[in-house]
Write a protein that holds these residues in place. Sequence first.
Motif, PDB file in Angstrom:
ATOM      1  N   ILE A 172       0.873  -1.323   0.184  1.00  0.00           N
ATOM      2  CA  ILE A 172      -0.160  -0.302   0.178  1.00  0.00           C
ATOM      3  C   ILE A 172       0.728   1.216  -0.145  1.00  0.00           C
ATOM      4  CG2 ILE A 172      -1.721   1.157   1.164  1.00  0.00           C
ATOM      5  CD1 ILE A 172      -2.779  -1.490   2.418  1.00  0.00           C
ATOM      6  N   ALA A 173       1.917   1.326   0.772  1.00  0.00           N
ATOM      7  CA  ALA A 173       2.722   2.423   0.948  1.00  0.00           C
ATOM      8  C   ALA A 173       3.730   2.781  -0.356  1.00  0.00           C
ATOM      9  CB  ALA A 173       3.678   2.247   2.022  1.00  0.00           C
ATOM     10  N   THR A 174       3.908   1.377  -1.038  1.00  0.00           N
ATOM     11  CA  THR A 174       4.773   1.676  -2.138  1.00  0.00           C
ATOM     12  C   THR A 174       3.955   2.227  -3.208  1.00  0.00           C
ATOM     13  OG1 THR A 174       4.465  -0.757  -2.621  1.00  0.00           O
ATOM     14  CG2 THR A 174       6.475  -0.168  -1.400  1.00  0.00           C
ATOM     15  N   LEU A 175       2.552   2.090  -3.259  1.00  0.00           N
ATOM     16  CA  LEU A 175       1.789   2.517  -4.133  1.00  0.00           C
ATOM     17  C   LEU A 175       1.432   4.087  -4.080  1.00  0.00           C
ATOM     18  CD1 LEU A 175      -0.505  -0.634  -4.882  1.00  0.00           C
ATOM     19  CD2 LEU A 175       1.130   0.311  -6.265  1.00  0.00           C
ATOM     20  N   GLY A 176       2.105   4.744  -3.089  1.00  0.00           N
ATOM     21  CA  GLY A 176       1.726   6.152  -2.455  1.00  0.00           C
ATOM     22  C   GLY A 176       1.673   6.953  -3.807  1.00  0.00           C
ATOM     23  N   GLU A 177       2.260   6.803  -5.065  1.00  0.00           N
ATOM     24  CA  GLU A 177       2.143   7.829  -5.952  1.00  0.00           C
ATOM     25  C   GLU A 177       0.873   7.441  -6.694  1.00  0.00           C
ATOM     26  OE1 GLU A 177       4.647   9.022  -9.774  1.00  0.00           O
ATOM     27  OE2 GLU A 177       6.059   8.454  -8.066  1.00  0.00           O
ATOM     28  N   GLU A 178       0.116   6.427  -6.679  1.00  0.00           N
ATOM     29  CA  GLU A 178      -1.037   6.031  -7.325  1.00  0.00           C
ATOM     30  C   GLU A 178      -2.310   5.956  -6.586  1.00  0.00           C
ATOM     31  OE1 GLU A 178       0.491   2.859 -10.348  1.00  0.00           O
ATOM     32  OE2 GLU A 178       1.669   2.858  -8.473  1.00  0.00           O
ATOM     33  N   VAL A 179      -2.202   6.544  -5.329  1.00  0.00           N
ATOM     34  CA  VAL A 179      -3.272   6.589  -4.451  1.00  0.00           C
ATOM     35  C   VAL A 179      -3.778   8.096  -4.404  1.00  0.00           C
ATOM     36  CG1 VAL A 179      -4.023   6.421  -1.886  1.00  0.00           C
ATOM     37  CG2 VAL A 179      -2.592   4.621  -3.045  1.00  0.00           C
ATOM     38  N   ARG A 180      -5.193   7.921  -4.523  1.00  0.00           N
ATOM     39  CA  ARG A 180      -5.895   9.351  -4.590  1.00  0.00           C
ATOM     40  C   ARG A 180      -5.697   9.885  -3.030  1.00  0.00           C
ATOM     41  NH1 ARG A 180      -9.881   6.496  -7.509  1.00  0.00           N
ATOM     42  NH2 ARG A 180     -11.081   6.404  -5.743  1.00  0.00           N
ATOM     43  N   ASP A 181      -5.671  11.159  -2.911  1.00  0.00           N
ATOM     44  CA  ASP A 181      -5.618  11.759  -1.483  1.00  0.00           C
ATOM     45  C   ASP A 181      -4.808  10.788  -0.410  1.00  0.00           C
ATOM     46  OD1 ASP A 181      -6.064  13.324   0.884  1.00  0.00           O
ATOM     47  OD2 ASP A 181      -8.167  12.792   0.832  1.00  0.00           O
ATOM     48  N   PRO A 182      -3.582  10.670  -1.008  1.00  0.00           N
ATOM     49  CA  PRO A 182      -2.858   9.598  -0.051  1.00  0.00           C
ATOM     50  C   PRO A 182      -2.666   9.874   1.449  1.00  0.00           C
ATOM     51  CG  PRO A 182      -1.442  10.929  -1.424  1.00  0.00           C
ATOM     52  CD  PRO A 182      -2.656  11.224  -1.973  1.00  0.00           C
ATOM     53  N   ARG A 183      -2.693  11.428   1.649  1.00  0.00           N
ATOM     54  CA  ARG A 183      -2.558  11.481   3.013  1.00  0.00           C
ATOM     55  C   ARG A 183      -3.533  11.151   3.999  1.00  0.00           C
ATOM     56  NH1 ARG A 183       0.441  15.369   0.440  1.00  0.00           N
ATOM     57  NH2 ARG A 183       2.514  15.997   1.214  1.00  0.00           N
ATOM     58  N   ARG A 184      -4.769  10.958   3.397  1.00  0.00           N
ATOM     59  CA  ARG A 184      -6.073  10.290   4.094  1.00  0.00           C
ATOM     60  C   ARG A 184      -6.165   9.080   3.905  1.00  0.00           C
ATOM     61  NH1 ARG A 184     -11.181   9.617   1.971  1.00  0.00           N
ATOM     62  NH2 ARG A 184     -12.825   9.458   3.477  1.00  0.00           N
ATOM     63  N   THR A 185      -6.003   8.626   2.608  1.00  0.00           N
ATOM     64  CA  THR A 185      -6.229   7.069   2.142  1.00  0.00           C
ATOM     65  C   THR A 185      -5.123   6.312   2.902  1.00  0.00           C
ATOM     66  OG1 THR A 185      -6.987   7.842   0.140  1.00  0.00           O
ATOM     67  CG2 THR A 185      -6.475   5.652   0.106  1.00  0.00           C
ATOM     68  N   ILE A 186      -3.972   6.462   2.798  1.00  0.00           N
ATOM     69  CA  ILE A 186      -2.917   5.406   3.196  1.00  0.00           C
ATOM     70  C   ILE A 186      -3.143   5.156   4.692  1.00  0.00           C
ATOM     71  CG2 ILE A 186      -0.510   4.880   3.535  1.00  0.00           C
ATOM     72  CD1 ILE A 186       0.017   6.231   0.734  1.00  0.00           C
ATOM     73  N   PRO A 187      -3.226   6.210   5.532  1.00  0.00           N
ATOM     74  CA  PRO A 187      -3.088   5.831   6.932  1.00  0.00           C
ATOM     75  C   PRO A 187      -4.490   5.247   7.422  1.00  0.00           C
ATOM     76  CG  PRO A 187      -2.415   8.091   6.631  1.00  0.00           C
ATOM     77  CD  PRO A 187      -2.963   7.677   5.510  1.00  0.00           C
ATOM     78  N   ARG A 188      -5.536   5.204   6.564  1.00  0.00           N
ATOM     79  CA  ARG A 188      -6.911   4.440   6.721  1.00  0.00           C
ATOM     80  C   ARG A 188      -6.512   3.003   6.256  1.00  0.00           C
ATOM     81  NH1 ARG A 188     -12.002   7.425   4.546  1.00  0.00           N
ATOM     82  NH2 ARG A 188     -12.767   5.703   5.281  1.00  0.00           N
ATOM     83  N   ALA A 189      -6.034   3.033   5.020  1.00  0.00           N
ATOM     84  CA  ALA A 189      -5.996   1.683   4.452  1.00  0.00           C
ATOM     85  C   ALA A 189      -5.198   0.722   5.116  1.00  0.00           C
ATOM     86  CB  ALA A 189      -5.583   1.725   2.847  1.00  0.00           C
ATOM     87  N   ILE A 190      -3.770   1.219   5.502  1.00  0.00           N
ATOM     88  CA  ILE A 190      -3.188  -0.020   6.074  1.00  0.00           C
ATOM     89  C   ILE A 190      -3.411  -0.642   7.438  1.00  0.00           C
ATOM     90  CG2 ILE A 190      -0.815   0.032   7.189  1.00  0.00           C
ATOM     91  CD1 ILE A 190       0.501   1.778   5.085  1.00  0.00           C
ATOM     92  N   PRO A 191      -4.003   0.276   8.350  1.00  0.00           N
ATOM     93  CA  PRO A 191      -4.617  -0.585   9.620  1.00  0.00           C
ATOM     94  C   PRO A 191      -5.660  -1.335   9.292  1.00  0.00           C
ATOM     95  CG  PRO A 191      -4.860   1.834   9.824  1.00  0.00           C
ATOM     96  CD  PRO A 191      -3.908   1.781   8.555  1.00  0.00           C
ATOM     97  N   LEU A 192      -6.397  -0.870   8.599  1.00  0.00           N
ATOM     98  CA  LEU A 192      -7.776  -1.801   8.075  1.00  0.00           C
ATOM     99  C   LEU A 192      -7.327  -2.880   7.371  1.00  0.00           C
ATOM    100  CD1 LEU A 192     -10.304   0.817   6.462  1.00  0.00           C
ATOM    101  CD2 LEU A 192     -10.758  -0.809   8.317  1.00  0.00           C
ATOM    102  N   ALA A 193      -6.299  -3.102   6.524  1.00  0.00           N
ATOM    103  CA  ALA A 193      -5.949  -4.251   5.787  1.00  0.00           C
ATOM    104  C   ALA A 193      -5.156  -5.192   6.935  1.00  0.00           C
ATOM    105  CB  ALA A 193      -5.097  -3.945   4.689  1.00  0.00           C
ATOM    106  N   LEU A 194      -4.411  -4.539   7.721  1.00  0.00           N
ATOM    107  CA  LEU A 194      -3.670  -5.375   8.729  1.00  0.00           C
ATOM    108  C   LEU A 194      -4.646  -6.033   9.793  1.00  0.00           C
ATOM    109  CD1 LEU A 194      -0.880  -6.199   9.849  1.00  0.00           C
ATOM    110  CD2 LEU A 194      -1.163  -4.199  11.478  1.00  0.00           C
ATOM    111  N   GLY A 195      -5.720  -5.425  10.177  1.00  0.00           N
ATOM    112  CA  GLY A 195      -6.599  -5.665  11.117  1.00  0.00           C
ATOM    113  C   GLY A 195      -7.511  -7.076  10.525  1.00  0.00           C
TER     114      GLY A 195
END
Length: 421
Positions: free
Chosen positions: A208-231
């Motif tokens: 998820i982090a390595t795709l940071g350049e392809e994620v919309r609104d990364p400052r909001r999307t990545i911090p939400r996506a990583i813990p959701l996927a891990l949980g």
Amino acid sequence: MSTPPATPDPPRLERRLGVTDAVVIGLGSMIGAGIFAAFAPAARAAGSGLLVGLALAAVVAYCNATSSARLAARYPASGGTYVYGRERLGDFWGYLAGWGFVIGKTASCAAMALTAGAYAWPGHERPVAIAAALALTTVNYFGVQKAAWLTRAIVAVVLAVLAAVVAASFASGETDAARLEPGGDASVGGVLQAAGLLFFAFAGYARIATLGEEVRDPRRTIPRAIPLALGITLVVYAAVATAGLAVLGPAGLADATAPLADAVRRAGVPALAPVVRVGAAVAALGSLLALILGISRTTLAMARDHHLPHALAAVHPRFNVPHRAELAVGAAVVALVSFADLRGAIGFSSFGVLAYYAIANASAWTLTPAEGRPPRAVPVLGLVGCVLLAFSLPPASVALGAAVLAAGALVHLVRRTVNSR
């Protein structure tokens, strides 16, 4: 005196992925072949302490995920910890993280391809692995959105198969709660080694982090996506591990070549075993798809900085993907599956990824509160946990992993010396 023309910015990737896409890609990486293959060697190491090892791996993974999410929001570019280490700790540490990730995860790609081959067509795993690597490299070549769609389908199939395994196991009369209690066969060293091996399966949130350049609104999307996927992954792994231990016991799980297929046979549902085999092959393909996606983005970032051949920094004008990097990764995987060892690849990949996340935690420590720094205990616990688990792995994995990192450091030192002259 005329001003020299400005160097054009390198081509950038297009932001197409939302929260759901990012979570699914993370799940496709974590809920993959590891859940069908990693429990047996982990049970061999920890015995009845397998669930303790799983919990320890999850704690370290949580710290790593939190550090990575804060860093990814700060630096939403392709490359993950390669970028974070370079920006926060210096060029060498970023390079070392990228080197460990690319080499270790390329070996992991070979392991996933071989797993798919072993389940899909036993005795012919290498030809199937080569075909799988070529096919999934082609999918990635034609765009990250197509890869995300395919990953959704793969995750849905795998989750359905795992749900069937858990339901069949607990509905049978073979379960025994006593098998879930840690016994005298659970040593501290064995539990730590099991945690290190199981970490191999949790490491997919890096994608998820390595795709940071392809994620919309990364400052909001990545911090939400990583813990959701891990949980979600932790819940699935805990359920499957509990079911496997309750039906087979620590010794039976340790000796199993196909643990989940053996579990449904012992549970009295042998007709489900072929379905498990299909699910395992599909899961391995999902992991391979996401791995190629993530490795190619780190390769792109390193090539932009000339740490890898700059030709690999090209972005396809139509499909908007790092097509040369993807082709290079695919070719490396095809070459590796001709001689790779599946079990050895798991340990080697775990060592490289733990080193990668150790640098991520050290980078997160340097963030200021204004930059979204996590609580101080998180990167400290993550860093100590990564180092401890890395050196608790089987000695052969530690030796090979350390040698590969040392070789990368030497290459960097030689290159910097030559360029400084």
